[in-house]
Design an enzyme around this catalytic site. Structure first.
Site, PDB file in Angstrom:
ATOM      1  NE  ARG A 190      50.276  38.821  40.909  1.00  0.00           N
ATOM      2  CZ  ARG A 190      49.795  39.975  40.439  1.00  0.00           C
ATOM      3  NH1 ARG A 190      48.631  40.428  40.828  1.00  0.00           N
ATOM      4  NH2 ARG A 190      50.493  40.664  39.559  1.00  0.00           N
ATOM      5  CE  LYS A 208      47.046  34.954  57.675  1.00  0.00           C
ATOM      6  NZ  LYS A 208      48.047  35.956  57.410  1.00  0.00           N
ATOM      7  NE  ARG A 240      45.329  45.361  34.923  1.00  0.00           N
ATOM      8  CZ  ARG A 240      44.777  46.369  34.270  1.00  0.00           C
ATOM      9  NH1 ARG A 240      43.471  46.524  34.281  1.00  0.00           N
ATOM     10  NH2 ARG A 240      45.512  47.220  33.613  1.00  0.00           N
ATOM     11  CB  THR A 241      49.620  39.531  36.251  1.00  0.00           C
ATOM     12  OG1 THR A 241      49.671  40.891  36.660  1.00  0.00           O
ATOM     13  CG2 THR A 241      51.018  39.004  36.089  1.00  0.00           C
ATOM     14  CG  HIS A 258      54.823  42.771  39.251  1.00  0.00           C
ATOM     15  ND1 HIS A 258      54.938  41.679  38.423  1.00  0.00           N
ATOM     16  CD2 HIS A 258      53.553  43.224  39.088  1.00  0.00           C
ATOM     17  CE1 HIS A 258      53.781  41.479  37.791  1.00  0.00           C
ATOM     18  NE2 HIS A 258      52.930  42.405  38.174  1.00  0.00           N
TER      19      HIS A 258
END
Lengths: 436, 318
Positions: free
Chosen positions: B109, B87, B59-60, B137
């Site tokens: 993000r 990692k 969505r973003t 956010h």
């Protein structure tokens, strides 16, 4: 004739402060007096001569992670920081959990610039499941056992370790519970409660949205281990205590006669969790930087001798291990080359206290007092450090002797510099430079 | 060289009330662009924006992508499949690689708090935080502020109740700051096991009783409940959570008639919000999504644009 004569020094050791000359012959202090002469004469006018510093808590990374540090580079950093002995933590790869790996570390230490004293894991592979062969390790010279990096989680296993260690004192040349016996050093952190916390749980972790670990994760294990030391008569050393609650429990336990000693790091004495505000992973360390109130309690604990020693927890990490997110970054920061100056600059301690907490007490805890931390007197090994308490310098990670550069004190102006370090009478640092 | 405005958008803490007003006013102008037959302006022609999404987000990312395309920016997607991210991978190498290609903006993000801020030290490009861990956010907050402003005008003195998993929510952290900055009264409602351990310095009130908090609220803002939280035993069951902290039909019935129901999406119907409630006219969840594109156009334009001179009387030159 003497090999080296140190002239006009301000001598600070366990018996106080005085002016004098120190003559060294065959690695041993030959004479302490006035107007001594002969050999290599070095004027120490305005400088302080003290017993070499001893670090109870050093990660040298060799074997296993030589890209971050080697015994050679780490021992050079130690010598430049004024240390003549460092206790090497066993969380190497392979883990120091057998006489064979102890021997390997000793072999790698032949070129070291200070005494490298291997400690060994309490449990095989530091897995917290099976006891390491402690008798074999004591016979190989180990006196400090620790699973550092994590604590022994299972209380039954920890109890057994205390009991078993108490029976090894005769191999270590002491009696159970005595200073010359075997000591279990614990990284106090209850994993289940610490969760995946990457910093202290509180105001800043809440604001930054980083998972925190509460002070209680440390305090619960300190509480447990003090109880187990009492139950078994075993000897306990609390590593890098970081919480006010922990200090208070140690204070109470000492008053009750429990055989416990404790160390604190320079960074926990100087930095707090607000330093994590910029998400710079250089400030990620275990145990985490705590609150200003904890810092004050640690200082008070050092002052009233609840805390016996300052230990660096020197933890070199490669750039790539730190150039990632705060969550993923490896925990730990450098310490050896900045510890003394940080202490002299930031803490209000007189020099004889500094000598006590950075040399005499750690040497005693590690069972090294026959070689280190002793009085500056004839017949003692010449493991010595010369400090200029007034010189100022700026910390620059890239110029440190450590192979890594993850210092939390980058850019800080510190007061106090190591001018000379002598190991067994040999200059390993002279005029601020490592000699090899 | 033209005097630059803010260079990055990392946190709502970066913006004061004037800065937010400016962005929301600009958003209004860009909302108008979206209503044109050809909803595209050349404002960012020649600019390149890279998407760096370490955490899945459809969505973003689509919202940013639409915003950039309406501004005629070129976009590139540095896809970091979650499986390939090891990692401890060096962020720096990734950022320096992307930057070397010559880009003007990076939209980041990441599942770890702080990464967008860290990224700024390795690039000259503007960095926009599209969500970092539990931290912030900001574009979500701005679109929420814009949506609320559309309905209420000035937010001074308005009451917003933010409900649910505050502890693990970047939306809650941004909105608590953003709405308070605009003068609204913010109340957080959650079981203490889903609140941050400390609220020191937060401009909020806390309430454990949702019914009480909703009595006079203007906005009921529901947070997405991560379904795996139940396994972590921070709440006994999702059913109990719904009953105590969800916007049930009964609770929605008691809301003031002009109150708004907001949700950042995606919704867990039947958990934080009853399915039926999400369909009510008071629920402006679709509006939030639409406004997201306009807000992100405003943010991209403000940070990457050559200046405000293409805005003429609040109308963007076509």
């Amino acid at each position: 004739m003497s090999d080296v004569v140190l002239k006009n020094a301000t001598i600070v050791d366990g018996s106080g402060s005085r002016q004098g000359d120190v003559a060294i012959r065959d690695g041993v202090i030959h004479e302490v007096g006035e107007k001594l002469g002969g050999g290599d004469t070095v004027d120490l006018d305005g400088l302080v001569l003290m017993p070499g510093l001893v670090d109870l808590h050093t990660h040298l990374r060799e074997p296993g992670d030589e890209e971050a540090e080697t015994i050679e580079t780490g021992s050079r950093a130690a010598a430049l920081g004024g240390y003549t002995a460092v206790v090497a933590m066993p969380n190497t790869n392979p883990t120091i959990d057998s006489a064979a790996v102890v021997e390997q570390v000793r072999r790698c230490s032949s070129r070291a610039l200070c005494d490298v004293v291997p400690s060994a894991a309490i449990t095989v592979g530091r897995n917290g499941e099976l006891l390491a062969p402690m008798a074999e390790l004591v016979r190989a010279g180990v006196r400090i056992f620790t699973d550092d990096g994590r604590g022994v989680q299972d209380p039954r296993l920890m109890r057994t370790a205390f009991e078993y260690a108490a029976g090894l004192a005769h191999l270590a040349g002491g009696t159970a519970g005595s200073a010359s016996g075997v000591v279990l050093a614990q990284h106090c952190e209850v994993d289940e409660l610490a969760g995946h916390g990457v910093m202290h749980e509180g105001e800043w972790s809440s604001r930054l949205g980083l998972p925190g670990q509460p002070a209680e994760a440390e305090e619960l294990m300190i509480h447990r281990d003090l109880a187990l030391a009492g139950l078994t008569g075993g000897r306990l050393h609390i590593q890098h205590v970081s919480t006010a609650g922990g200090v208070e429990m140690i204070r109470t336990a000492k008053a009750a006669g429990i055989a416990v000693t404790a160390e604190v790091t320079p960074h926990h004495l100087v930095l707090d969790h607000s330093h994590c505000a910029g998400f710079d992973p250089v400030f990620k360390v275990h145990p985490p930087l705590r609150t200003a109130a904890d810092v004050a309690a640690l200082r008070a604990g050092l002052q009233d001798q609840t805390i016996d020693a300052i230990a660096t927890d020197h933890a070199p990490h490669t750039q790539q291990a730190k150039e990632c997110s705060f969550l993923d970054a490896a925990p730990g920061m450098l310490g050896l080359e900045t510890a003394l100056a940080v202490v002299l600059t930031e803490l209000d301690l007189d020099l004889s206290t500094v000598v006590r907490v950075m040399s005499i007490n750690p040497a005693r805890i590690a069972g090294l007092d026959h070689r280190h931390g002793g009085p500056i007197a004839a017949g003692r090994p010449a493991n010595l450090t010369v400090v200029d308490p007034n010189v100022s310098w700026t910390v620059q990670g890239s110029t440190l002797a450590s192979r890594s550069s993850n210092t939390a004190f980058e850019g800080r102006v510190l007061r106090g510099g190591v001018i000379h370090t002598l190991c067994d009478g040999e200059f390993v640092v002279r005029d601020g430079e490592a000699t090899r | 060289m033209r005097q630059r405005g803010p260079h990055h958008l990392l946190s709502m803490a970066d913006l004061d009330r004037d800065g937010i007003e400016q962005l929301l006013n600009l958003t209004e102008s860009f909302a108008e662009v979206g209503e044109r037959p050809i909803p595209k302006v050349p404002a960012l022609r020649g600019k390149t924006v890279a998407w760096l999404f370490y955490e899945d987000s459809t969505r973003t990312r689509l919202s940013f992508e639409t915003a950039a395309k309406r501004l005629s920016a070129d976009t590139m997607n540095f896809s970091v499949s979650s499986s390939s991210v090891n990692k401890g991978e060096s962020l720096r190498d990734t950022i320096e690689t992307i930057s070397a290609m010559g880009i003007d903006g990076i939209v980041v993000r990441h599942s770890a708090a702080g990464v967008p801020q860290q990224v700024t030290q390795w690039t000259e490009a503007s960095v926009i935080n599209a969500g970092d861990g539990w931290h912030q956010h900001p574009t979500q907050c701005l679109l929420d502020l814009f949506t609320a402003r559309t309905h209420f005008g000035d937010l001074e003195g308005r009451r917003i109740t933010i409900v649910g998993d505050i502890r693990h929510s970047r939306v809650a952290r941004s909105n608590a700051l953003g709405f308070a900055t605009m003068g609204a009264k913010v109340t957080l409602v959650a079981p203490p096991s889903l609140l941050p351990s400390s609220l020191e310095g937060w401009p909020v009130a806390v309430c454990h009783n949702l019914d009480e908090a909703l009595e006079d609220t203007d906005i009921c803002y529901l947070l997405r409940m991560q379904l795996e939280r139940q396994k972590q035993a921070v709440v006994p069951s999702l059913r109990e959570f719904h009953n105590e902290y969800g916007l049930t039909v009964a609770r929605a019935d008691r809301l003031r008639s002009d109150a708004l129901i907001m949700h950042p999406g995606p919704m867990n119907r039947g958990v934080e919000i009853a399915g039926e409630v999400a369909e009510r006219p008071q629920a402006v969840i679709g509006e939030q999504v639409a406004n997201g594109v306009s807000v992100r156009m405003a943010v991209l334009f403000l940070l990457l644009g050559s200046g405000l001179d293409v805005v003429d009387n609040n109308r963007i030159a076509a």
